[in-house]
Write a protein that holds these residues in place. Structure first.
Motif, short mmCIF file in Angstrom:
data_model
loop_
_atom_site.label_atom_id
_atom_site.label_comp_id
_atom_site.label_asym_id
_atom_site.label_seq_id
_atom_site.Cartn_x
_atom_site.Cartn_y
_atom_site.Cartn_z
N GLU A 254 7.62 126.90 17.08
CA GLU A 254 6.21 127.44 17.14
C GLU A 254 6.37 128.77 16.61
N PRO A 255 5.35 129.34 15.70
CA PRO A 255 5.40 130.41 15.44
C PRO A 255 4.88 131.58 16.34
N VAL A 256 5.13 133.06 16.10
CA VAL A 256 4.91 133.93 17.15
C VAL A 256 3.95 134.93 16.45
N ILE A 257 2.50 135.13 16.71
CA ILE A 257 1.93 136.20 16.20
C ILE A 257 2.12 137.48 16.93
N VAL A 258 2.85 138.22 16.24
CA VAL A 258 3.10 139.64 17.10
C VAL A 258 2.10 140.73 16.53
N HIS A 259 1.15 141.20 17.38
CA HIS A 259 0.44 142.08 17.18
C HIS A 259 1.02 143.56 17.46
N ALA A 260 1.03 144.29 16.41
CA ALA A 260 1.63 145.60 16.46
C ALA A 260 1.00 146.57 15.39
#
Length: 435
Positions: A254-260
């Motif tokens: 499962e992909p991870v959307i990393v908010h930065a």
């Protein structure tokens, strides 16, 4: 019935109709043909004086020499344009209603670590923000949770349907991690004194450690579950829904959307993703131009937006955010655009248009809110362009949807003609109007 009473009932009952506006809908999706229009499939050249046909919610034919099935509803598209429905790669549509009323908001959970939170179970199909959004051509959105460090899992939903289950195209789409931010001074912040700066760094380290610890626990949980699945004599362990939700993440499924947003936070997030071999998608990314080599070497896609925003620092170029899309495109990095909004998600086309005004090719700007997000989220075989076999998410306009003067004349979601009237008017005309 008095006009005042009719109007009161209209407003009272409007939420009941706010999602599926096909009154007395039989559930059977019609056969529709739009002819004599200019068709923009997005993945191929525009088709002048073309015809598109869809039946039972799926596109069945498209081109210049298309036979129209008998019994089809025929729409003369002379002077009009046909595009695929637009896709918002990040919003809170369906999860929030009135920002100042807590009971109407279901975007976040208590605590910092909520990987088991799933957006699709929180979607309100009767939200009045849904018709407001789709009236400008947006047919599909990523409904994403927010808050904390691990916010939960997002869902890709159609903006049509009676129930959340009916609306969902894909869930979960990705896990959302808001990577800890080392506080810096921006337009709306005051400089910190020495003690406050030390405290901020300490808090930052604690948050990163907390994130690292839970992913390590998830790795151990994954190994234990795998061992138990192979050999039932292995000692049983208590189920943990929080760690269980992270198993597909640490296993790379499962992909991870990393908010930065800031360059140093993005670099730290990439390093962290490398440590755990996460399938990373970068989101927000205001200073993405400073980390191009890191993204390109790892093939990390980027979700940009909101575009219509100020740069993060007072000494940044005014067009910093406006030019990020062109920078990514020039460097061959996959990207899509999000509104990162709820009440104003309808302005998604103008976020993309701003990128076009600052150097991004206009056709690419359109792709950033159609086929590009579909490809990034692994659903390009179903939506994102006008092709035979894909879901009939179709909009009919009197011009370029990226232009603010363009009007969306018709919206089809899953092949259904979504009325553009207000729901109060529909209700009044259908049920309350008397001779």
């Amino acid at each position: 019935m008095t006009k005042r009473l009719a109007l009161a009932l209209a407003f009272t009952c409007a939420p009941l109709l706010a999602q599926s506006v096909i009154l007395n809908n039989s559930g059977k999706k019609p056969t529709v043909a739009i002819r004599n229009s200019t068709i923009y499939p997005v993945t191929s050249a525009p088709i002048a004086n073309g015809t598109i046909v869809f039946a039972n919610g799926v596109i069945t034919a498209i081109g210049t020499n298309v036979a129209i099935p008998s019994g089809a509803t025929v729409i003369d598209g002379a002077g009009l344009s046909v595009y695929p429905g637009l896709i918002d790669s990040g919003s809170q549509v369906g999860l929030t209603e009135v920002s100042s009323v807590a009971g109407t908001n279901d975007t976040s959970e208590l605590g910092d670590l909520n990987p088991n939170a799933r957006a699709e179970v929180a979607v309100n199909p009767h939200s009045n923000l849904i018709p407001v959004t789709r009236v400008n051509g947006i047919t599909t959105v990523i409904a994403e949770p927010e808050g904390g460090i691990i916010s939960g899992q997002s869902a890709l939903i159609q903006l049509s349907g009676w129930t959340p289950k009916e609306m969902v195209l894909k869930a979960p789409v990705a896990m959302h991690i808001h990577f800890p931010r080392l506080r810096t001074v921006s337009f709306d912040e005051q400089p910190q004194d020495e003690e406050a700066e030390k405290e901020a760094k300490k808090n930052y380290s604690n948050q990163v450690d907390k994130l690292r610890d839970i992913l390590r626990d998830a790795q151990a949980y994954s190994k234990a579950a795998a061992a138990r699945a192979k050999d039932t004599t292995v000692r049983r362990f208590d189920r943990d829904v929080i760690l269980e939700a992270l198993v597909p993440v640490v296993e790379g499924r499962e992909p991870v959307i990393v908010h930065a947003s800031l360059a140093r936070d993005i670099k730290a997030a990439i390093k962290f993703a490398d440590e755990f071999k996460l399938k990373m998608i970068l989101a927000d990314a205001e200073e993405v131009a400073q980390v191009i080599p890191d993204l390109k070497s790892r093939n990390i896609p980027v979700i940009l937006g909101p575009i219509l925003a100020l740069p993060p620092h007072e000494d940044d170029p005014y067009d910093l955010i406006f030019t990020n899309a062109k920078t990514l495109y020039d460097n061959g990095i996959r990207f899509a655009i999000q509104s990162s909004d709820s009440h104003n998600a309808r302005n998604l086309p103008y976020h993309a248009a701003t990128c076009a005004a600052f150097g991004l090719p206009k056709d690419v700007a359109l792709k950033s809110i159609t086929i590009f997000p579909a490809e990034i989220f692994g659903i390009a075989d179903r939506i994102g362009s006008l092709e035979v076999g894909k879901i009939a998410n179709v909009i009919v306009t009197n011009g370029d949807p990226l232009e603010i003067v363009t009007q969306v004349k018709k919206v089809f979601i899953g092949g259904e003609d979504i009325p553009m009237d207000t729901y109060q008017t529909l209700l009044y005309e259908k049920f309350l109007k008397r001779p």
